[in-house]
Design a protein around this motif. Structure first.
Motif, PDB file in Angstrom:
ATOM      1  N   GLU A   1      -6.145   8.630 -17.509  1.00 38.38           N
ATOM      2  CA  GLU A   1      -6.013   7.735 -16.358  1.00 38.38           C
ATOM      3  C   GLU A   1      -5.448   8.486 -15.152  1.00 38.38           C
ATOM      4  OE1 GLU A   1      -4.942   3.446 -18.269  1.00 38.38           O
ATOM      5  OE2 GLU A   1      -3.544   5.076 -18.718  1.00 38.38           O
ATOM      6  N   ASP A   2      -5.822   7.998 -13.971  1.00 36.96           N
ATOM      7  CA  ASP A   2      -5.287   8.538 -12.721  1.00 36.96           C
ATOM      8  C   ASP A   2      -4.408   7.486 -12.061  1.00 36.96           C
ATOM      9  OD1 ASP A   2      -6.657  10.994 -12.916  1.00 36.96           O
ATOM     10  OD2 ASP A   2      -8.482  10.080 -12.120  1.00 36.96           O
ATOM     11  N   ALA A   3      -3.241   7.921 -11.561  1.00 41.56           N
ATOM     12  CA  ALA A   3      -2.306   6.995 -10.917  1.00 41.56           C
ATOM     13  C   ALA A   3      -2.752   6.721  -9.484  1.00 41.56           C
ATOM     14  CB  ALA A   3      -0.898   7.574 -10.928  1.00 41.56           C
ATOM     15  N   ILE A   4      -2.998   5.436  -9.177  1.00 41.90           N
ATOM     16  CA  ILE A   4      -3.363   5.042  -7.819  1.00 41.90           C
ATOM     17  C   ILE A   4      -2.117   4.828  -6.976  1.00 41.90           C
ATOM     18  CG2 ILE A   4      -4.553   3.287  -6.444  1.00 41.90           C
ATOM     19  CD1 ILE A   4      -6.301   2.712  -8.843  1.00 41.90           C
ATOM     20  N   LEU A   5      -1.084   4.268  -7.610  1.00 38.58           N
ATOM     21  CA  LEU A   5       0.165   3.984  -6.904  1.00 38.58           C
ATOM     22  C   LEU A   5       1.324   4.182  -7.859  1.00 38.58           C
ATOM     23  CD1 LEU A   5       1.096   2.902  -4.071  1.00 38.58           C
ATOM     24  CD2 LEU A   5       1.296   0.666  -5.152  1.00 38.58           C
ATOM     25  N   ASP A   6       2.458   4.671  -7.334  1.00 37.97           N
ATOM     26  CA  ASP A   6       3.614   4.982  -8.176  1.00 37.97           C
ATOM     27  C   ASP A   6       4.872   4.688  -7.346  1.00 37.97           C
ATOM     28  OD1 ASP A   6       5.636   6.124  -9.675  1.00 37.97           O
ATOM     29  OD2 ASP A   6       4.411   7.778 -10.378  1.00 37.97           O
ATOM     30  N   LEU A   7       5.574   3.577  -7.675  1.00 37.59           N
ATOM     31  CA  LEU A   7       6.720   3.157  -6.875  1.00 37.59           C
ATOM     32  C   LEU A   7       7.900   2.751  -7.755  1.00 37.59           C
ATOM     33  CD1 LEU A   7       4.867   0.849  -4.313  1.00 37.59           C
ATOM     34  CD2 LEU A   7       5.750   3.138  -3.858  1.00 37.59           C
ATOM     35  N   LYS A   8       9.109   3.033  -7.255  1.00 33.24           N
ATOM     36  CA  LYS A   8      10.316   2.590  -7.950  1.00 33.24           C
ATOM     37  C   LYS A   8      10.560   1.115  -7.641  1.00 33.24           C
ATOM     38  CE  LYS A   8      12.719   7.045  -8.126  1.00 33.24           C
ATOM     39  NZ  LYS A   8      13.933   7.791  -7.732  1.00 33.24           N
TER      40      LYS A   8
ATOM     41  N   THR B   1       9.708   2.680 -12.796  1.00 34.89           N
ATOM     42  CA  THR B   1       8.555   3.016 -11.959  1.00 34.89           C
ATOM     43  C   THR B   1       7.354   2.177 -12.356  1.00 34.89           C
ATOM     44  OG1 THR B   1       9.335   5.298 -11.756  1.00 34.89           O
ATOM     45  CG2 THR B   1       7.041   4.883 -11.202  1.00 34.89           C
ATOM     46  N   VAL B   2       6.744   1.530 -11.369  1.00 35.29           N
ATOM     47  CA  VAL B   2       5.534   0.753 -11.606  1.00 35.29           C
ATOM     48  C   VAL B   2       4.330   1.564 -11.128  1.00 35.29           C
ATOM     49  CG1 VAL B   2       5.685  -0.466  -9.388  1.00 35.29           C
ATOM     50  CG2 VAL B   2       4.395  -1.469 -11.288  1.00 35.29           C
ATOM     51  N   LYS B   3       3.250   1.541 -11.926  1.00 37.18           N
ATOM     52  CA  LYS B   3       2.055   2.328 -11.606  1.00 37.18           C
ATOM     53  C   LYS B   3       0.800   1.475 -11.730  1.00 37.18           C
ATOM     54  CE  LYS B   3       3.936   6.582 -13.670  1.00 37.18           C
ATOM     55  NZ  LYS B   3       3.668   7.636 -14.699  1.00 37.18           N
ATOM     56  N   PHE B   4      -0.203   1.817 -10.916  1.00 34.38           N
ATOM     57  CA  PHE B   4      -1.557   1.349 -11.126  1.00 34.38           C
ATOM     58  C   PHE B   4      -2.342   2.534 -11.681  1.00 34.38           C
ATOM     59  CE2 PHE B   4      -0.272  -1.693  -7.793  1.00 34.38           C
ATOM     60  CZ  PHE B   4      -0.596  -2.874  -8.439  1.00 34.38           C
ATOM     61  N   LEU B   5      -2.874   2.393 -12.885  1.00 31.11           N
ATOM     62  CA  LEU B   5      -3.573   3.488 -13.554  1.00 31.11           C
ATOM     63  C   LEU B   5      -5.049   3.150 -13.707  1.00 31.11           C
ATOM     64  CD1 LEU B   5      -0.952   4.212 -16.356  1.00 31.11           C
ATOM     65  CD2 LEU B   5      -1.283   5.497 -14.239  1.00 31.11           C
ATOM     66  N   LYS B   6      -5.914   4.023 -13.186  1.00 33.72           N
ATOM     67  CA  LYS B   6      -7.365   3.817 -13.265  1.00 33.72           C
ATOM     68  C   LYS B   6      -7.954   4.728 -14.333  1.00 33.72           C
ATOM     69  CE  LYS B   6     -11.561   3.652 -10.452  1.00 33.72           C
ATOM     70  NZ  LYS B   6     -12.122   3.798  -9.082  1.00 33.72           N
ATOM     71  N   HIS B   7      -8.693   4.132 -15.278  1.00 34.98           N
ATOM     72  CA  HIS B   7      -9.302   4.897 -16.369  1.00 34.98           C
ATOM     73  C   HIS B   7     -10.457   5.739 -15.821  1.00 34.98           C
ATOM     74  CE1 HIS B   7     -11.115   5.843 -20.267  1.00 34.98           C
ATOM     75  NE2 HIS B   7      -9.941   5.521 -20.782  1.00 34.98           N
ATOM     76  N   LYS B   8     -10.514   7.004 -16.234  1.00 36.87           N
ATOM     77  CA  LYS B   8     -11.502   7.940 -15.704  1.00 36.87           C
ATOM     78  C   LYS B   8     -12.935   7.592 -16.116  1.00 36.87           C
ATOM     79  CE  LYS B   8      -8.189  11.761 -15.652  1.00 36.87           C
ATOM     80  NZ  LYS B   8      -7.825  13.090 -16.195  1.00 36.87           N
ATOM     81  N   GLU B   9     -13.116   6.951 -17.257  1.00 35.18           N
ATOM     82  CA  GLU B   9     -14.463   6.646 -17.748  1.00 35.18           C
ATOM     83  C   GLU B   9     -14.879   5.207 -17.439  1.00 35.18           C
ATOM     84  OE1 GLU B   9     -14.624   7.611 -21.860  1.00 35.18           O
ATOM     85  OE2 GLU B   9     -14.222   9.745 -21.561  1.00 35.18           O
ATOM     86  N   THR B  10     -14.058   4.249 -17.794  1.00 34.78           N
ATOM     87  CA  THR B  10     -14.441   2.845 -17.624  1.00 34.78           C
ATOM     88  C   THR B  10     -14.215   2.329 -16.205  1.00 34.78           C
ATOM     89  OG1 THR B  10     -12.245   2.033 -18.285  1.00 34.78           O
ATOM     90  CG2 THR B  10     -13.857   2.426 -20.030  1.00 34.78           C
ATOM     91  N   GLY B  11     -13.287   2.954 -15.458  1.00 33.99           N
ATOM     92  CA  GLY B  11     -12.983   2.487 -14.109  1.00 33.99           C
ATOM     93  C   GLY B  11     -12.038   1.297 -14.077  1.00 33.99           C
ATOM     94  N   LYS B  12     -11.611   0.824 -15.238  1.00 36.69           N
ATOM     95  CA  LYS B  12     -10.686  -0.314 -15.289  1.00 36.69           C
ATOM     96  C   LYS B  12      -9.286   0.134 -14.875  1.00 36.69           C
ATOM     97  CE  LYS B  12     -13.175  -2.905 -18.847  1.00 36.69           C
ATOM     98  NZ  LYS B  12     -13.582  -3.975 -17.912  1.00 36.69           N
TER      99      LYS B  12
ATOM    100  N   MET C   1       1.330  -4.940  -2.838  1.00 37.91           N
ATOM    101  CA  MET C   1       0.490  -6.130  -2.736  1.00 37.91           C
ATOM    102  C   MET C   1      -0.921  -5.777  -2.261  1.00 37.91           C
ATOM    103  SD  MET C   1       3.214  -8.902  -1.146  1.00 37.91           S
ATOM    104  CE  MET C   1       1.985 -10.195  -1.065  1.00 37.91           C
ATOM    105  N   GLU C   2      -1.012  -4.895  -1.291  1.00 43.25           N
ATOM    106  CA  GLU C   2      -2.324  -4.490  -0.780  1.00 43.25           C
ATOM    107  C   GLU C   2      -3.136  -3.779  -1.855  1.00 43.25           C
ATOM    108  OE1 GLU C   2      -1.486  -2.103   2.597  1.00 43.25           O
ATOM    109  OE2 GLU C   2      -0.910  -3.795   3.894  1.00 43.25           O
ATOM    110  N   THR C   3      -2.487  -2.871  -2.583  1.00 37.07           N
ATOM    111  CA  THR C   3      -3.174  -2.148  -3.653  1.00 37.07           C
ATOM    112  C   THR C   3      -3.606  -3.108  -4.756  1.00 37.07           C
ATOM    113  OG1 THR C   3      -1.840  -0.186  -3.191  1.00 37.07           O
ATOM    114  CG2 THR C   3      -3.011  -0.232  -5.281  1.00 37.07           C
ATOM    115  N   PHE C   4      -2.743  -4.052  -5.077  1.00 30.32           N
ATOM    116  CA  PHE C   4      -3.040  -5.054  -6.106  1.00 30.32           C
ATOM    117  C   PHE C   4      -4.321  -5.819  -5.740  1.00 30.32           C
ATOM    118  CE2 PHE C   4      -0.915  -7.479  -9.606  1.00 30.32           C
ATOM    119  CZ  PHE C   4      -1.880  -8.465  -9.761  1.00 30.32           C
TER     120      PHE C   4
END
Length: 223
Positions: free
Chosen positions: A44-51, A71-82, A148-151
């Protein structure tokens, strides 16, 4: 007085025991080997990483309870895109929140606090899916807005991906249906051709047999 001086010199000249090198080597009792630790985030790739600090609403107690700070993260899967939301506590790395961002989800600012926002999710942090109402608080208003915007962007992108996937699936089913129909029509045509072509050789053979029988029955010209 002179008799004590040599003794004092001998004590000074005597080498200290702690400086002696015996040449002995002490091997460690336990030998530790490096172990690769999997976090589950390797693909997975981290889209956002915030304390931040996370809270969950306790329905039984009708109050907010702290879930953890980290730390809260948004993680995007490299294959599925989820994309999933993952939060771990800063010291223990225990998972506080772990769920997918779905097209139906939305996030909104917490009333009376511009540094906080809330959302509903089916969370898997405890090893089973649970309906949770989360509230997250950030050190600054800017971080909260960024979250919120990233969400919202992720939810919209997942909606487009879901629609595209549904369209591709429908197209594939339609293609398979058309191909199956063509195969059935082709088989039906082949059967009809076989049925039409089948009697001809038999009738021709029967006709030749009838003609030969007639010749045998006709009287010869000599008689």
């Amino acid at each position: 007085m002179s008799s004590t001086e040599p003794e004092h010199r001998e004590e000074e000249e005597a080498p200290a025991g702690e400086d002696e090198d015996t040449g002995a080597q002490v091997a460690p009792i336990v030998r530790l080997e490096e172990v690769a630790v999997s976090t589950g985030e390797e693909n997975e790739d981290a889209i956002l990483d915030l304390k931040s600090k996370l809270y969950r609403f306790d329905k039984d107690g009708n109050q907010w309870k702290e879930r953890g700070a980290g730390t809260v993260k948004f993680l995007k899967h490299k294959e599925t895109g989820k994309v999933r939301l993952l939060m771990r506590q800063s010291k223990t790395l225990k998972i506080c929140a772990n769920h997918l961002i779905l097209p139906s989800m939305s996030v909104q600012e917490h009333s009376g606090n511009e540094k906080s926002c809330v959302w509903h999710a089916r969370d898997f942090a405890d090893g089973e899916l649970k309906d949770e109402l989360f509230c997250i608080r950030f050190p600054s208003i800017e971080n909260c807005k960024s979250f919120m915007e990233t969400f919202q962007e992720v939810a919209e992108s997942q909606s487009k991906a879901e629609n595209a996937e549904a369209s591709d699936t429908a197209g594939l089913l339609q293609k398979l249906s058309v191909e199956g129909k063509e195969d059935e029509e082709k088989k039906a045509e082949e059967k009809s051709e076989e049925k039409a072509a089948g009697p001809e050789p038999a009738s021709a053979e029967k006709k030749s047999e009838t003609e030969s029988e007639k010749k045998d029955e006709e009287p010869s010209s000599s008689s």
